[in-house]
Design a protein around this motif. Structure first.
Motif, mmCIF file in Angstrom:
data_model
loop_
_atom_site.group_PDB
_atom_site.id
_atom_site.type_symbol
_atom_site.label_atom_id
_atom_site.label_comp_id
_atom_site.label_asym_id
_atom_site.label_seq_id
_atom_site.Cartn_x
_atom_site.Cartn_y
_atom_site.Cartn_z
ATOM 1 N N SER A 81 0.831 -1.205 0.000
ATOM 2 C CA SER A 81 0.000 0.000 0.000
ATOM 3 C C SER A 81 0.872 1.265 0.000
ATOM 4 O O SER A 81 1.556 1.544 -0.969
ATOM 5 N N GLU A 104 -1.168 -4.127 -3.325
ATOM 6 C CA GLU A 104 -2.355 -3.352 -2.976
ATOM 7 C C GLU A 104 -2.230 -1.860 -3.275
ATOM 8 O O GLU A 104 -2.956 -1.043 -2.722
ATOM 9 N N ALA A 105 -1.317 -1.533 -4.179
ATOM 10 C CA ALA A 105 -1.209 -0.176 -4.692
ATOM 11 C C ALA A 105 -0.346 -0.204 -5.945
ATOM 12 O O ALA A 105 0.457 -1.129 -6.137
ATOM 13 N N GLY A 126 -3.574 -7.334 -5.761
ATOM 14 C CA GLY A 126 -4.618 -6.588 -5.080
ATOM 15 C C GLY A 126 -5.957 -7.274 -5.211
ATOM 16 O O GLY A 126 -6.142 -8.145 -6.075
ATOM 17 N N PHE A 133 -7.589 0.006 -3.799
ATOM 18 C CA PHE A 133 -6.859 -0.477 -4.971
ATOM 19 C C PHE A 133 -7.705 -0.418 -6.231
ATOM 20 O O PHE A 133 -7.265 0.089 -7.272
ATOM 21 N N ASP A 138 -5.702 2.562 -8.856
ATOM 22 C CA ASP A 138 -4.465 1.785 -8.813
ATOM 23 C C ASP A 138 -4.514 0.589 -9.762
ATOM 24 O O ASP A 138 -3.520 0.273 -10.420
ATOM 25 N N HIS A 162 -8.620 -4.418 2.024
ATOM 26 C CA HIS A 162 -7.341 -3.741 1.830
ATOM 27 C C HIS A 162 -6.394 -4.250 2.908
ATOM 28 O O HIS A 162 -6.772 -4.387 4.064
#
Length: 204
Positions: A81, A104-105, A126, A133, A138, A162
């Motif tokens: 993230s 996750e990003a 993700g 996300f 993203d 997340h």
């Protein structure tokens, strides 16, 4: 064996991030896990992001860069993230990176100077309904990266959580996290190649 620099997410350096790094070590890799929040761990993501914002995202990235300076250039950069920002920046701008793992990003490669560097493989992970996300662009940046980078993969997991890989948080998803860890370890094995034979002729 890969040498991995792991950057934590907005809660700080949680036990779950430490355990993820430990899983990489048990798979035979070296994992460095700097604390970009200088000992602070936050119960809520909002508090953690608030701390990062008040400290300055540039300052957080500078701490990450400083952590990399004392290590070999041939690193794999892994971020969760918020930690994706320094991981992606270093993978794109620090010479001789072995790879990048963005969990996750993901931000457009243009944020850090243009196209993704050739010779640097990358994976993005993700959940397909994660409001951060999938809901904040993203996943679109990740899809664009897969379309343009020579060696890029995107793995989407069913769910809306997340930080699903952090076993110390309520958002943890055991099944999806286990899948992600296997894929990450496979990636690390691939980018570093097989263990070289022992020069004494003994099994490695």
């Amino acid at each position: 064996m890969a040498e991995v620099l792991v950057f934590h997410h907005g809660h700080g350096l949680t036990d779950g991030v430490r355990e993820f790094a430990e899983q990489l070590r048990r798979a035979g890799h070296t994992a460095h896990v700097p604390d970009l929040f200088e000992g602070r761990v936050f119960d809520s993501l909002e508090e953690g992001i608030g701390y990062a914002a008040s400290t300055g995202f540039g300052t957080i990235t500078e701490r990450a860069t400083a952590a990399a300076e004392g290590l070999p250039a041939e690193l794999v950069y892994l971020g969760f993230s918020l930690g994706v920002l320094p991981a992606q920046k270093l993978a794109q701008t620090r010479p001789n990176a072995r790879g990048a793992l963005l969990l996750e990003a993901c931000v457009p490669a243009s944020e850090f100077g243009g196209a993704w560097p050739r010779g640097v493989p990358v994976q993005v992970h993700g959940m397909d309904a994660d409001p951060f996300f999938a809901g904040e662009g993203d996943v679109d940046a990740a899809r664009a990266l897969v379309e343009t980078a020579p060696d890029a993969e995107l793995f989407l997991y069913p769910g809306d959580r997340h930080l699903f890989t952090d076993g110390s948080l309520p958002s943890y998803d055991e099944h999806a996290s286990a899948q992600a860890v296997r894929r990450v370890c496979d990636f690390l094995d691939r980018v570093t190649g097989p263990t070289p034979p022992d020069p004494r002729g003994e099994p490695a």
